[in-house]
Scaffold this motif. Structure first.
Motif, PDB file in Angstrom:
ATOM      1  N   TYR A 190       0.804  -1.224   0.000  1.00  9.17           N
ATOM      2  CA  TYR A 190       0.000   0.000   0.000  1.00  9.17           C
ATOM      3  C   TYR A 190       0.838   1.276   0.000  1.00  9.17           C
ATOM      4  CZ  TYR A 190      -3.996  -3.007   1.048  1.00  9.17           C
ATOM      5  OH  TYR A 190      -4.977  -3.984   0.997  1.00  9.17           O
ATOM      6  N   GLY A 191       2.160   1.126   0.162  1.00 13.35           N
ATOM      7  CA  GLY A 191       3.006   2.313   0.150  1.00 13.35           C
ATOM      8  C   GLY A 191       2.824   3.207   1.347  1.00 13.35           C
ATOM      9  N   VAL A 192       2.441   2.622   2.494  1.00 14.14           N
ATOM     10  CA  VAL A 192       2.271   3.424   3.701  1.00 14.14           C
ATOM     11  C   VAL A 192       3.577   3.475   4.481  1.00 14.14           C
ATOM     12  CG1 VAL A 192      -0.150   2.752   3.841  1.00 14.14           C
ATOM     13  CG2 VAL A 192       1.550   1.497   5.178  1.00 14.14           C
ATOM     14  N   LYS A 193       3.627   4.375   5.430  1.00  7.67           N
ATOM     15  CA  LYS A 193       4.759   4.462   6.339  1.00  7.67           C
ATOM     16  C   LYS A 193       4.336   3.850   7.667  1.00  7.67           C
ATOM     17  CE  LYS A 193       8.549   7.449   7.667  1.00  7.67           C
ATOM     18  NZ  LYS A 193       9.225   8.745   7.413  1.00  7.67           N
ATOM     19  N   GLY A 194       5.022   2.764   8.051  1.00  5.13           N
ATOM     20  CA  GLY A 194       4.597   2.005   9.220  1.00  5.13           C
ATOM     21  C   GLY A 194       5.480   2.214  10.431  1.00  5.13           C
ATOM     22  N   TYR A 195       4.833   2.207  11.589  1.00  9.19           N
ATOM     23  CA  TYR A 195       5.551   2.311  12.867  1.00  9.19           C
ATOM     24  C   TYR A 195       4.976   1.256  13.810  1.00  9.19           C
ATOM     25  CZ  TYR A 195       7.528   4.248  17.180  1.00  9.19           C
ATOM     26  OH  TYR A 195       8.210   4.414  18.360  1.00  9.19           O
ATOM     27  N   GLY A 196       5.843   0.462  14.407  1.00 10.66           N
ATOM     28  CA  GLY A 196       5.384  -0.575  15.323  1.00 10.66           C
ATOM     29  C   GLY A 196       6.062  -0.480  16.669  1.00 10.66           C
ATOM     30  N   GLN A 219      10.667   3.189   5.340  1.00  9.61           N
ATOM     31  CA  GLN A 219       9.211   3.041   5.382  1.00  9.61           C
ATOM     32  C   GLN A 219       8.678   2.408   6.666  1.00  9.61           C
ATOM     33  OE1 GLN A 219       8.453   1.350   1.180  1.00  9.61           O
ATOM     34  NE2 GLN A 219       6.425   2.000   1.880  1.00  9.61           N
ATOM     35  N   VAL A 220       9.494   1.575   7.300  1.00 12.09           N
ATOM     36  CA  VAL A 220       9.018   0.842   8.474  1.00 12.09           C
ATOM     37  C   VAL A 220       9.990   1.012   9.636  1.00 12.09           C
ATOM     38  CG1 VAL A 220       8.335  -1.396   9.400  1.00 12.09           C
ATOM     39  CG2 VAL A 220       7.905  -0.868   6.987  1.00 12.09           C
ATOM     40  N   THR A 221       9.439   1.348  10.783  1.00 10.33           N
ATOM     41  CA  THR A 221      10.227   1.484  12.014  1.00 10.33           C
ATOM     42  C   THR A 221       9.561   0.666  13.114  1.00 10.33           C
ATOM     43  OG1 THR A 221      10.915   3.731  11.435  1.00 10.33           O
ATOM     44  CG2 THR A 221      11.114   3.088  13.750  1.00 10.33           C
ATOM     45  N   ILE A 222      10.362  -0.098  13.845  1.00 10.96           N
ATOM     46  CA  ILE A 222       9.859  -0.831  15.006  1.00 10.96           C
ATOM     47  C   ILE A 222      10.687  -0.415  16.218  1.00 10.96           C
ATOM     48  CG2 ILE A 222       9.530  -3.081  16.094  1.00 10.96           C
ATOM     49  CD1 ILE A 222       9.119  -4.278  13.338  1.00 10.96           C
ATOM     50  N   ASP A 223      10.014   0.026  17.260  1.00 11.88           N
ATOM     51  CA  ASP A 223      10.694   0.446  18.490  1.00 11.88           C
ATOM     52  C   ASP A 223      10.364  -0.501  19.639  1.00 11.88           C
ATOM     53  OD1 ASP A 223      12.115   2.573  17.540  1.00 11.88           O
ATOM     54  OD2 ASP A 223      10.662   4.106  18.157  1.00 11.88           O
ATOM     55  N   LEU A 224      11.332  -0.662  20.507  1.00 11.82           N
ATOM     56  CA  LEU A 224      11.143  -1.431  21.734  1.00 11.82           C
ATOM     57  C   LEU A 224      10.629  -0.450  22.784  1.00 11.82           C
ATOM     58  CD1 LEU A 224      11.683  -4.397  22.655  1.00 11.82           C
ATOM     59  CD2 LEU A 224      13.882  -3.599  23.523  1.00 11.82           C
ATOM     60  N   ILE A 225       9.308  -0.308  22.843  1.00 10.39           N
ATOM     61  CA  ILE A 225       8.726   0.747  23.663  1.00 10.39           C
ATOM     62  C   ILE A 225       7.327   0.358  24.103  1.00 10.39           C
ATOM     63  CG2 ILE A 225       7.796   1.948  21.632  1.00 10.39           C
ATOM     64  CD1 ILE A 225       8.340   4.598  23.009  1.00 10.39           C
ATOM     65  N   ASP A 226       6.941   0.800  25.272  1.00  4.55           N
ATOM     66  CA  ASP A 226       5.587   0.592  25.784  1.00  4.55           C
ATOM     67  C   ASP A 226       4.631   1.545  25.069  1.00  4.55           C
ATOM     68  OD1 ASP A 226       3.233   1.046  27.719  1.00  4.55           O
ATOM     69  OD2 ASP A 226       4.310  -0.588  28.711  1.00  4.55           O
ATOM     70  N   TYR A 227       3.454   1.046  24.712  1.00  2.00           N
ATOM     71  CA  TYR A 227       2.496   1.884  23.979  1.00  2.00           C
ATOM     72  C   TYR A 227       2.130   3.145  24.754  1.00  2.00           C
ATOM     73  CZ  TYR A 227      -1.283   0.357  27.095  1.00  2.00           C
ATOM     74  OH  TYR A 227      -2.076   0.130  28.196  1.00  2.00           O
ATOM     75  N   ARG A 228       2.209   3.080  26.086  1.00  2.00           N
ATOM     76  CA  ARG A 228       1.848   4.232  26.913  1.00  2.00           C
ATOM     77  C   ARG A 228       2.849   5.375  26.789  1.00  2.00           C
ATOM     78  NH1 ARG A 228       0.592   0.121  31.812  1.00  2.00           N
ATOM     79  NH2 ARG A 228       2.141  -0.990  30.574  1.00  2.00           N
ATOM     80  N   ASP A 229       4.031   5.076  26.246  1.00  2.00           N
ATOM     81  CA  ASP A 229       5.043   6.119  26.076  1.00  2.00           C
ATOM     82  C   ASP A 229       4.992   6.769  24.696  1.00  2.00           C
ATOM     83  OD1 ASP A 229       6.082   5.745  28.643  1.00  2.00           O
ATOM     84  OD2 ASP A 229       7.339   4.073  27.971  1.00  2.00           O
TER      85      ASP A 229
END
Length: 392
Positions: A190-196, A219-229
């Motif tokens: 879909y050509g989106v920019k993703g963040y996880g 295009q895609v970034t994954i962070d080791l982070i709590d959703y609350r932050d």
């Protein structure tokens, strides 16, 4: 058949209450039949189970006995035994006061990180043994019976992304993104920019490897982070998806979770929440909380919808995938059985039998409707720009 020496063992007496379906119990060379009709399976008792354990938690006592080989299943299979017992769940005993540690888990960030890590950081090599190549650890979608597990997992991702009505250039947040497969597919197709975001170091590590291998770092970034932050990062998204993560949020944090999603989503944006759901708001599965998902809590569908409307969300569509998850779990169970020797060599026989109970037991729970799973599609506020039909 009349019980012989019925009161010789409290266990024999206690199992007599589960008489909806006929089965045999073998103990000390004697055979006792529970229920009327042709027995569907036989439980062989090699070592008696204390009364106090059965009364504290029947399901936990029986599961632990199976893990230790104190009981075995003969002339039948584990799935049918668990399904038959769960269909009579109102006859199971549970004394939460005797199991306080299992029903009073902390829902603070640091403690939840440890709880998540205890399951998802068992090692990527472990999950690669029995999951499909996409490493999707959630309910697949079987369009027809001929689909392989991998095909069904890809179909699930496609169906989920279709519901989000993605367009090139949009931003997509995946809360609890696992190994990143859904985000990667969204970026590619879909050509989106993703963040996880994830709390699992093992999943984060493989996610980075996948992104780099495909050249999707922009295009895609994954962070080791709590959703609350996440709100502290001043991010906002056109779309949010969360698959199989709500079960780890904790009931005290439901409002915080929905408030966070609301803050991160742009006006008119879509939010797809995919979660296992309980039929009520009770916490009753002591085996799962002790051995598989410490601190895990299943929300009910009514809770999720109610809390959504406490914020700015408006529900557009709700779909049950219960039978799809039954089939997914049976695929995992059969895959896991095929690698018993490898897992046992590294983790031991008791671990193998524990995971047999987990996978087979969950399949049985979905099959009989003891639990369910729903995809809930919501908009933030009113969105009149979406197509009129359900399957756009």
């Amino acid at each position: 058949m009349i019980f012989k020496q019925l009161m010789d063992s409290f266990l024999i007496h206690y199992l007599g209450r589960f008489d909806k379906f006929p089965f045999n119990v073998e103990m000390h060379g004697d055979t006792y039949q529970i229920g009327e009709g042709e027995p569907e399976f036989t439980i062989q008792v090699n070592k008696d189970i204390p009364k106090k354990d059965l009364m504290a938690s029947t399901s936990l006592a029986l599961a632990e006995a199976y893990m230790r080989h104190d009981i075995e299943i003969k002339d039948g299979d584990l799935f049918n035994v668990i399904a038959h017992l769960l269909e009579q769940s109102d006859r199971l005993s549970l004394d939460k006061s005797a199991l306080k540690g299992l029903f009073s888990f902390s829902e603070k960030k640091r403690d939840q990180q440890r709880q998540v890590s205890s399951h998802y950081d068992l090692g990527n090599d472990f999950y690669e043994l029995w999951l499909d190549p996409t490493l999707s650890y959630s309910c697949a979608y079987f369009k027809d019976d001929s689909m392989t597990l991998e095909q069904a997992q890809k179909a699930k991702v496609d169906r989920t992304l279709d519901k989000l009505y993605l367009k090139p250039g949009m931003s997509l947040l995946d809360i609890g993104c696992g190994w990143g497969y859904l985000l990667i597919e969204a970026a590619k197709k879909y050509g989106v920019k993703g963040y996880g975001c994830t709390l699992s170091k093992e999943q984060w590590k493989m996610g980075q490897e996948r992104i780099e291998k495909l050249g999707l770092q922009d295009q895609v970034t994954i962070d080791l982070i709590d959703y609350r932050d996440l709100p502290d990062k001043n991010l906002s998204f056109d779309r949010i998806v969360s698959v199989g993560m709500m079960e780890h949020v904790g009931r005290q944090n439901y409002q915080t979770y929905m408030e966070t999603a609301n803050a991160l989503l742009k006006d008119g944006g879509l939010f797809l929440l995919h979660s296992i759901t309980g039929n009520d708001e009770e916490m009753s599965d002591s085996f799962m909380r002790k051995y598989i998902f410490p601190g895990g809590v299943l929300p009910s569908l009514r809770e999720l919808v109610s809390i959504a409307y406490d914020h700015e969300f408006r529900v557009q569509d709700v779909e049950s995938l219960r039978r799809h998850y039954y089939k997914t779990l049976m695929c995992w169970y059969h895959n896991f059985q095929a690698v018993h020797d490898k897992v046992e060599a590294k983790r031991g026989d008791e671990f193998v039998r524990m995971w047999d109970i987990y996978l087979c037991g969950c399949a049985a729970a979905f099959w009989i409707g003891y639990i369910d799973i729903h995809q809930i599609l919501m908009t933030k506020g009113i969105n009149n720009e979406l197509p009129m039909t359900r399957w756009y």
